[in-house]
Design an enzyme around this catalytic site. Sequence first.
Site: not given
Length: 493
Positions: A42, A45, A78, A179, A340
């Site tokens: 899977i 992202v 950053k 799963v 995050i």
Amino acid sequence: MSQQVKKVVIAGGGTSGWCMAVALSRQLGTLLDITLIESSEIGTVGVGEATIPTICAFHKMHGINEKEFLSATAGTIKLGISFENWTRINHRYIHSFGDFGKSPWIGDFYHYWLAAKTYGYQSELDDFCFELQAAKYHKFSIIEKPKLNYAYHFDASLYARYLRRISEKNGVKRIEGKVVDIKQDTDTGFIETVVLESGERIDGDFFIDCTGFRGVLIEQTLKAGYEDWGHWLRNDSAVALQTDFSGDIPPYTRAIAHEGGWQWKTPLQHRQGTGYVYSSAYISDENARKTLLDNLDGSVRSEPRLLKFKTGRRKKAWVKNCVAIGLSGGFVEPLESTSIHLIQIGVTRLLQLFPFGGCSDALTDHYNELLRTEYERVRDFIVLHYKATGRNDTPYWRDCRDMEIPDSLASRMELFRESGVVSPYNSDIFRSANWLQVMLNQGIEPRNYHHFPHVMDKDQIINNLDKLKNSIARTVEKIPSHENFLKSYCPMR
Ligand code: FAD
């Protein structure tokens, strides 16, 4: 109340799964038996690569060494975000993580600047923020005085790999697998077991859903429900890729507005991450892809990936014996790099409320209320960027400008417009300086300001401002470039 919690199962191994695993194993590992299940088929992202300063505290809390982490993830510093074409086309401002001057208790520093302007003072407010000036000149150093407020950019897959290494050292057991089924107690509905495609069954007392947008446990099984914020945050798609990057590495993310959304550019040590976040109601996927490909800084290193999402939050992040962390719990949209942060705040609150004695309504309700507030604070701040645009050149920007906004945000904007007062919400991750930078730069002009600076005379006000401005400029001049800092402090491994 469920049974006592000893065996914890984390489903999903993206940034959220591994942040959860690191924190839980580091803080409570000797008391718990922790298993993480992830499916490389899977995948993750993989686009969350820009952060806000709270990540530094999270890392410190869990013993993550900064140099080692930055080297392992090709990380960069950053200091803020460069917003380009948001107020109007060809306009740019930097929303930095820094404060402006030193604010007295009675009000924000910038009232000194507003007071000075009434005497014809010409300097920009930007001149009084160290982080902003360092960002502008691509400079960075870790110094004690002034202490800089900064965050990181990093390679998302290297970050997950790095956190995995630490978690496994701390005793987390990782299982590769998908799963495919969830078994619940027939009376209580509490989750008992997850079943993998291989047939393997993993039992647990407590489950953490880190399966991303799928929400395999929290939604597919427990039907927590979703609050859709698409009427305020209309972007629902992104096309993302990676490019080479050469030249000076800026210590900020770029957020460049286009006709139906905006493009991020996140500089890492070895490449740049970029993507166009847009609303499919206004432009097609094909047009978005074309716009992205027309606006790159280097040669393409990866195929464009199309991502679809729905902005909003899970109505309940904690249901029965399952908590959703990360994208399974909601997604505000990536404009201010807050996902995050929301993962890490979810992890922190869960550790503080960990249900050793079992899951009770009191714990669950309290956690859900804390998370609801966090998400809504972030939502309002992000909606501000769209509402306060001066652009009216495309239907997308006109609709953003004209939309109804949450009452909580409308009253804050009005307060600022009327009085110049920025009053952050309780427990708002964004402070006065953050709100101020976006409101002022996106064209909200306060009609009044607080007069406390006028207890001093004109010369005193202006001399103090000049002193501060010159001191910031001198320090910025002295510190190394961001690029040299990276080379000496944390070169990519
Ligand atoms: P994922 O990365 O999707 O991980 C899900 C995990 O669950 C994977 O390991 C997957 O294999 C596993 N999984 C799923 N289903 C199953 C199953 N059935 N069985 C077993 N395993 C399963 N955040 C920021 O903070 N900054 C940013 O700059 C930023 N930019 C973004 C840009 C875009 C366009 C998008 C969409 C998001 C962005 N985000 C950003 C959000 C960020 O990507 C996520 O918060 C972060 O990556 C965490 O994702 P996750 O771990 O929750 O989900």
